[in-house]
Structure formats: C-alpha cells, structure tokens
Design a protein around this motif. Structure first.
Motif, PDB file in Angstrom:
ATOM      1  N   MET A 192       6.585  -2.290   8.479  1.00 28.37           N
ATOM      2  CA  MET A 192       6.098  -3.577   8.942  1.00 28.37           C
ATOM      3  C   MET A 192       4.656  -3.498   9.411  1.00 28.37           C
ATOM      4  SD  MET A 192       8.596  -5.638   8.414  1.00 28.37           S
ATOM      5  CE  MET A 192       8.150  -7.063   9.364  1.00 28.37           C
ATOM      6  N   TRP A 193       4.280  -2.408  10.086  1.00 28.14           N
ATOM      7  CA  TRP A 193       2.912  -2.297  10.592  1.00 28.14           C
ATOM      8  C   TRP A 193       1.913  -2.245   9.444  1.00 28.14           C
ATOM      9  CZ3 TRP A 193      -0.283   1.622   9.191  1.00 28.14           C
ATOM     10  CH2 TRP A 193       0.306   2.783   8.670  1.00 28.14           C
ATOM     11  N   LEU A 194       2.318  -1.640   8.313  1.00 28.45           N
ATOM     12  CA  LEU A 194       1.417  -1.565   7.172  1.00 28.45           C
ATOM     13  C   LEU A 194       1.258  -2.944   6.521  1.00 28.45           C
ATOM     14  CD1 LEU A 194      -0.281   0.414   5.569  1.00 28.45           C
ATOM     15  CD2 LEU A 194       1.687   0.823   4.075  1.00 28.45           C
ATOM     16  N   LYS A 195       2.332  -3.715   6.479  1.00 29.82           N
ATOM     17  CA  LYS A 195       2.235  -5.078   5.960  1.00 29.82           C
ATOM     18  C   LYS A 195       1.298  -5.923   6.826  1.00 29.82           C
ATOM     19  CE  LYS A 195       6.765  -5.468   3.713  1.00 29.82           C
ATOM     20  NZ  LYS A 195       8.037  -6.232   3.671  1.00 29.82           N
ATOM     21  N   LEU A 196       1.444  -5.782   8.156  1.00 34.15           N
ATOM     22  CA  LEU A 196       0.576  -6.534   9.061  1.00 34.15           C
ATOM     23  C   LEU A 196      -0.878  -6.126   8.873  1.00 34.15           C
ATOM     24  CD1 LEU A 196       0.087  -8.477  11.394  1.00 34.15           C
ATOM     25  CD2 LEU A 196       0.628  -6.604  12.982  1.00 34.15           C
ATOM     26  N   PHE A 197      -1.118  -4.830   8.733  1.00 36.97           N
ATOM     27  CA  PHE A 197      -2.488  -4.367   8.519  1.00 36.97           C
ATOM     28  C   PHE A 197      -3.047  -4.915   7.203  1.00 36.97           C
ATOM     29  CE2 PHE A 197      -5.482  -1.155   6.861  1.00 36.97           C
ATOM     30  CZ  PHE A 197      -6.459  -1.247   7.841  1.00 36.97           C
ATOM     31  N   GLY A 198      -2.223  -4.919   6.148  1.00 40.16           N
ATOM     32  CA  GLY A 198      -2.664  -5.475   4.872  1.00 40.16           C
ATOM     33  C   GLY A 198      -2.975  -6.959   4.959  1.00 40.16           C
ATOM     34  N   MET A 199      -2.149  -7.700   5.687  1.00 42.80           N
ATOM     35  CA  MET A 199      -2.396  -9.133   5.855  1.00 42.80           C
ATOM     36  C   MET A 199      -3.681  -9.373   6.640  1.00 42.80           C
ATOM     37  SD  MET A 199       1.538 -10.246   6.704  1.00 42.80           S
ATOM     38  CE  MET A 199       1.087 -11.842   7.321  1.00 42.80           C
ATOM     39  N   CYS A 200      -3.893  -8.596   7.711  1.00 42.11           N
ATOM     40  CA  CYS A 200      -5.111  -8.768   8.511  1.00 42.11           C
ATOM     41  C   CYS A 200      -6.351  -8.452   7.677  1.00 42.11           C
ATOM     42  CB  CYS A 200      -5.053  -7.872   9.740  1.00 42.11           C
ATOM     43  SG  CYS A 200      -3.836  -8.365  10.978  1.00 42.11           S
ATOM     44  N   ALA A 201      -6.274  -7.386   6.877  1.00 38.43           N
ATOM     45  CA  ALA A 201      -7.424  -7.028   6.039  1.00 38.43           C
ATOM     46  C   ALA A 201      -7.699  -8.103   4.995  1.00 38.43           C
ATOM     47  CB  ALA A 201      -7.167  -5.681   5.368  1.00 38.43           C
ATOM     48  N   ARG A 210      -5.057 -10.647  -2.873  1.00 41.95           N
ATOM     49  CA  ARG A 210      -3.844  -9.838  -2.755  1.00 41.95           C
ATOM     50  C   ARG A 210      -3.930  -8.603  -3.648  1.00 41.95           C
ATOM     51  NH1 ARG A 210       2.387 -11.614  -2.347  1.00 41.95           N
ATOM     52  NH2 ARG A 210       3.285  -9.525  -2.542  1.00 41.95           N
ATOM     53  N   ALA A 211      -4.420  -8.799  -4.879  1.00 42.36           N
ATOM     54  CA  ALA A 211      -4.496  -7.680  -5.813  1.00 42.36           C
ATOM     55  C   ALA A 211      -5.515  -6.635  -5.385  1.00 42.36           C
ATOM     56  CB  ALA A 211      -4.825  -8.197  -7.212  1.00 42.36           C
ATOM     57  N   LEU A 212      -6.618  -7.063  -4.752  1.00 47.03           N
ATOM     58  CA  LEU A 212      -7.715  -6.138  -4.446  1.00 47.03           C
ATOM     59  C   LEU A 212      -7.713  -5.648  -3.010  1.00 47.03           C
ATOM     60  CD1 LEU A 212     -10.655  -7.853  -6.365  1.00 47.03           C
ATOM     61  CD2 LEU A 212      -9.155  -6.024  -7.121  1.00 47.03           C
ATOM     62  N   VAL A 213      -6.971  -6.291  -2.102  1.00 43.24           N
ATOM     63  CA  VAL A 213      -6.983  -5.891  -0.695  1.00 43.24           C
ATOM     64  C   VAL A 213      -5.576  -5.534  -0.215  1.00 43.24           C
ATOM     65  CG1 VAL A 213      -7.643  -6.560   1.647  1.00 43.24           C
ATOM     66  CG2 VAL A 213      -8.967  -7.393  -0.291  1.00 43.24           C
ATOM     67  N   TYR A 214      -4.646  -6.481  -0.328  1.00 43.31           N
ATOM     68  CA  TYR A 214      -3.314  -6.265   0.243  1.00 43.31           C
ATOM     69  C   TYR A 214      -2.528  -5.199  -0.518  1.00 43.31           C
ATOM     70  CZ  TYR A 214       1.398  -7.304   1.931  1.00 43.31           C
ATOM     71  OH  TYR A 214       2.653  -7.206   2.474  1.00 43.31           O
ATOM     72  N   ASP A 215      -2.440  -5.321  -1.838  1.00 42.38           N
ATOM     73  CA  ASP A 215      -1.630  -4.370  -2.615  1.00 42.38           C
ATOM     74  C   ASP A 215      -2.112  -2.932  -2.482  1.00 42.38           C
ATOM     75  OD1 ASP A 215       0.023  -6.386  -3.393  1.00 42.38           O
ATOM     76  OD2 ASP A 215      -0.822  -6.630  -5.403  1.00 42.38           O
ATOM     77  N   PRO A 216      -3.417  -2.641  -2.566  1.00 44.14           N
ATOM     78  CA  PRO A 216      -3.824  -1.241  -2.374  1.00 44.14           C
ATOM     79  C   PRO A 216      -3.427  -0.664  -1.020  1.00 44.14           C
ATOM     80  CG  PRO A 216      -5.608  -2.489  -3.376  1.00 44.14           C
ATOM     81  CD  PRO A 216      -4.557  -3.480  -2.973  1.00 44.14           C
ATOM     82  N   ILE A 217      -3.415  -1.497   0.020  1.00 47.13           N
ATOM     83  CA  ILE A 217      -3.060  -1.007   1.352  1.00 47.13           C
ATOM     84  C   ILE A 217      -1.568  -0.707   1.435  1.00 47.13           C
ATOM     85  CG2 ILE A 217      -2.893  -1.670   3.788  1.00 47.13           C
ATOM     86  CD1 ILE A 217      -5.537  -3.137   3.458  1.00 47.13           C
ATOM     87  N   VAL A 218      -0.725  -1.651   1.041  1.00 50.05           N
ATOM     88  CA  VAL A 218       0.719  -1.443   1.185  1.00 50.05           C
ATOM     89  C   VAL A 218       1.258  -0.448   0.162  1.00 50.05           C
ATOM     90  CG1 VAL A 218       1.046  -3.730   2.182  1.00 50.05           C
ATOM     91  CG2 VAL A 218       1.266  -3.428  -0.285  1.00 50.05           C
ATOM     92  N   GLU A 219       0.585  -0.321  -0.990  1.00 46.62           N
ATOM     93  CA  GLU A 219       1.015   0.651  -1.991  1.00 46.62           C
ATOM     94  C   GLU A 219       0.444   2.036  -1.739  1.00 46.62           C
ATOM     95  OE1 GLU A 219      -0.079  -0.926  -5.748  1.00 46.62           O
ATOM     96  OE2 GLU A 219       1.259  -2.662  -5.625  1.00 46.62           O
ATOM     97  N   GLY A 220      -0.565   2.116  -0.893  1.00 45.88           N
ATOM     98  CA  GLY A 220      -1.170   3.401  -0.596  1.00 45.88           C
ATOM     99  C   GLY A 220      -1.962   3.987  -1.744  1.00 45.88           C
ATOM    100  N   SER A 221      -2.459   3.123  -2.624  1.00 48.99           N
ATOM    101  CA  SER A 221      -3.211   3.585  -3.784  1.00 48.99           C
ATOM    102  C   SER A 221      -4.282   2.570  -4.122  1.00 48.99           C
ATOM    103  CB  SER A 221      -2.292   3.802  -4.986  1.00 48.99           C
ATOM    104  OG  SER A 221      -3.036   4.101  -6.152  1.00 48.99           O
ATOM    105  N   LEU A 222      -5.512   3.076  -4.310  1.00 47.07           N
ATOM    106  CA  LEU A 222      -6.591   2.177  -4.679  1.00 47.07           C
ATOM    107  C   LEU A 222      -6.452   1.696  -6.111  1.00 47.07           C
ATOM    108  CD1 LEU A 222      -9.204   0.920  -3.578  1.00 47.07           C
ATOM    109  CD2 LEU A 222     -10.450   2.886  -4.507  1.00 47.07           C
ATOM    110  N   MET A 223      -5.946   2.558  -6.989  1.00 45.87           N
ATOM    111  CA  MET A 223      -5.776   2.225  -8.398  1.00 45.87           C
ATOM    112  C   MET A 223      -4.474   1.461  -8.607  1.00 45.87           C
ATOM    113  SD  MET A 223      -8.457   3.634  -9.856  1.00 45.87           S
ATOM    114  CE  MET A 223      -8.043   3.781 -11.581  1.00 45.87           C
ATOM    115  N   GLY A 224      -4.472   0.570  -9.582  1.00 47.12           N
ATOM    116  CA  GLY A 224      -3.263  -0.143  -9.936  1.00 47.12           C
ATOM    117  C   GLY A 224      -2.269   0.753 -10.653  1.00 47.12           C
TER     118      GLY A 224
END
Length: 387
Positions: free
Chosen positions: A235-244, A191-205
């Motif tokens: 919602m589409w971004l959450k789904l994309f993050g979950m799939c990734a 979640r920290a390395l894949v999902y959060d960067p996608i839904v937050e739109g930022s690679l860095m924490g």
C-alpha cells in the motif's frame, strides 16, 4: 525521436517569431515580451512531446505498439491515446472511443455545449454554480480539441482510441473521477511513465524487458515451476506512486499557469497543491470504501455523485480558482474569448447567407429577364419597323 522533438520545437519558434514579433513594438503596458512568450510556449510544447518520446524509449506510453509511420506521426502530434490490450484493468486503456460517427457527434455536441456555457458564464452567477459550470466548460473545451483528431484517426487510419473523457459529472468517487472520467489521455500517459514504473519497480516496460532477454537454447529445458501469484505492490508503494504521479501533473499545470498569467501576476504553488492533494484524498477514500465494502455497506449513486462533486469543487475553490479569478482575470478572459469566437463564427455564417441570398436573387432576376427577353426583342423590332 528526440531529434524530431527538437525540430518541431524549432519550427514552433519560427512560427511564434513571425506572429508574436509585432508585440515587441507595442507599448510596455501590454506586458508582451517576445522572448518570454517564445520561451514559455516552446517549453510547454516540447515538454509534452518529450514525455511521449521518453516513454517510447522505455517501452511505455502511447507510442509503443506496431504502428505504421502515419499512425506514429498522428499519435506523436495530437492529444490522443490508442487502445491497448492489457492483462489487468488500467483505467480506460482497453476501452474504445467508438466509431467515427460517434466521435463526430461528440465533437459537435461538446462544441455546442461550450458555446452555450460561454454565454451563460458571461452573466453574474453564484460562485459555486459558476465554478461547477467552469469545470464543465473546461471539459467541453478539451474534448473539443481531442475529438477532432480522434475522428480522423478512426476514419483514416482505422485505429481504436481511448475516450478522452466520460461524463465526469457522473463520477461516484474521486478515484473514478481522475482514473476513468477526466482527461484519460493525460492520465494514462502519466500512469505509464510515472505510476507504473514505481509500483512495478522497473523503469523499462514489460515488453521492452522481454525483448532484452536472451532466448533460451533448445537444449536447455526449464523445470516445471508452480505458477506464481500475481505481484501485488504494498500500500505504501501505491501511495508513493500516486503522489509522484499527481506531483508531475501539478508541475505541468504550474508551467501552464505561468505561461497564462500576465507578467507579475503569477502566484506559485496553487495548481501544484490542487493536484498533489488529490493523491492522499484518493488513498484515504479507497481505504474507507474498502472498509465499507467488507461490511457490505454500499453508498448509493445518488449520494456518491454529489459527495464526489463537493470534494473536487472544495479543493478547486481553495487551489484551482484563486490564481485565475482573484490574482488574475484569466477565467473571465477565457469566457470573453469563447464568446468573441462564437460571435465571429455567427457573423461569418450570416455573411455567407447574405452572399447566398444575393446570388439567389441575381439568379432569379436573370431567369426573369431571360423569360422576358423574347418579348422585349419582338417589341423593339416592331417599334423599329413601324412608321
């Protein structure tokens, strides 16, 4: 940190060479190839370490925090995840595994459960029941590996760690199963390395970004701004993050399956598919549960638990168990290995008991001989002086 990963992988290679090299001289029927085994094991080992090292570089993951060198080494070496203070609820990130005594009790309990299930699964059982018990046995085995380091961290280093599992058989939804009850250590890392960067739109924490911002000058006063609403990703971004996230987990498990399967018996795609389809299932489930909640319709736990169990077991029936039951004999070999280790442990305990009984018997005989010794000496002396 990346250099440390390479060094640890090199040490693992040398250890493997020492212990697996004899396989080169064995018959070809065994399917043992030292270069292949070495490459598979080192790849799987270094991949997990690299995930944590990359997370540290990005300001994400378990290594981010004010840890000393001992704590950092333990977190980097063992499959554990520390508790962190979070503003919003993210799975079990803010929950504690408990005290050292609780971790030890969990370790003993799950070890006992694993031994019992190994014996039960060695008998013929209905397929559905066997698959359910295999899942519980896998839970007991992984928890057995995690609770020992967790107890050590809590006792020696005074850290709070996230509970690795939480009674997955009581899950009331697929989201509850994967998000809060099953393997939180791996789930939180992904979640920290894949999902959060996608839904937050930022690679860095967030902490890393704040540290990179220049501090404002004292003379510059920022105007008062109205408080901003918290960001809610679409919602589409959450789904994309979950799939990734589940795709990465699927790739990792495919690598593990490739390492476990005998040569020529690996069938690609099963475990990847099992994990990847969890994302749309969770997404659709969330939409249904939200619609029912808006209509004030709530599914009772007595119904939600068997529905969740049936959903997970159905996907496992088609995608998790075929490569380890139909195409290979990995499942039976795992059960046989558990029972063999339990038998060896029992034999070792019996040997200790026999040694202890022998020692106790010798000590008892020596004590009896010591009590009799004065009488023996008197009898010998009397016999020597008599005509």
């Amino acid at each position: 940190m990346l250099g440390l990963t390479a060094a640890l992988a090199g040490q693992l290679q040398s250890k493997l060479k020492q212990h697996i090299m004899p396989c080169q001289h064995s018959s070809n029927d065994s399917g043992c190839s030292f270069p292949q085994v070495q490459l598979k094991c080192c790849t799987g080992f270094s991949w997990c370490l690299l995930m944590q090292a990359i997370g540290l570089c990005l300001g994400r993951g378990p290594l981010v925090g004010s840890w000393n060198i001992a704590q950092t080494t333990m977190l980097y070496t063992f499959p554990i995840y520390p508790c962190q203070d979070v503003e919003t609820k993210k799975g079990r990130l803010g929950d504690s595994h408990g005290t050292t005594a609780e971790a030890i009790r969990s370790f003993i309990g799950n070890t006992t459960l694993l031994c019992i299930l190994g014996y039960v699964l060695s008998h013929e059982l209905p397929k559905v029941l066997a698959h359910y018990l295999y899942g519980i046995a896998l839970y007991a085995f992984i928890t057995f590996l995690m609770d020992g380091p967790a107890a050590l961290l809590i006792a020696v280093l005074g850290m709070r760690v996230v509970p690795p599992f939480d009674k997955p058989w009581l899950s009331t939804s697929v989201g509850d199963y994967w998000g809060r009850r099953w393997n939180n250590t791996t789930g939180l890392t992904l979640r920290a390395l894949v999902y959060d960067p996608i839904v937050e739109g930022s690679l860095m924490g967030r902490a890393a970004l704040e540290a990179r911002k220049p501090s404002p000058k004292p003379s510059q006063k920022s105007p008062n701004k109205p408080p901003q609403k918290p960001y809610r990703p679409p919602m589409w971004l959450k789904l994309f993050g979950m799939c990734a996230t589940f795709a990465v987990s699927g790739v990792m498990h495919e690598i593990l399956l490739y390492m476990l399967a005998p040569e020529g018996q690996y069938h690609v795609g099963y475990w990847f598919t099992f994990f990847f389809i969890q994302a749309p299932i969770m997404f659709a489930e969330g939409l249904v549960l939200r619609a029912l909640h808006n209509r004030k319709i709530y599914i009772p736990r007595t119904l939600a638990i068997p529905l969740t169990t049936a959903t997970v077991l159905t996907t496992a029936w088609y995608f998790w168990y075929p490569p380890i039951e139909n195409h290979t004999d990995i499942a039976n070999e795992a059960v046989a290995s558990i029972n063999a280790n339990v038998g060896a442990l029992i034999a070792w305990g019996q040997g200790l008991c026999e040694q202890w009984d022998l020692k106790q018997g010798l000590e008892s005989q020596m004590a009896t001989l010591g009590q009799m010794w004065p009488g023996i000496r008197a009898y010998v002396a009397e016999s020597a002086t008599s005509p």
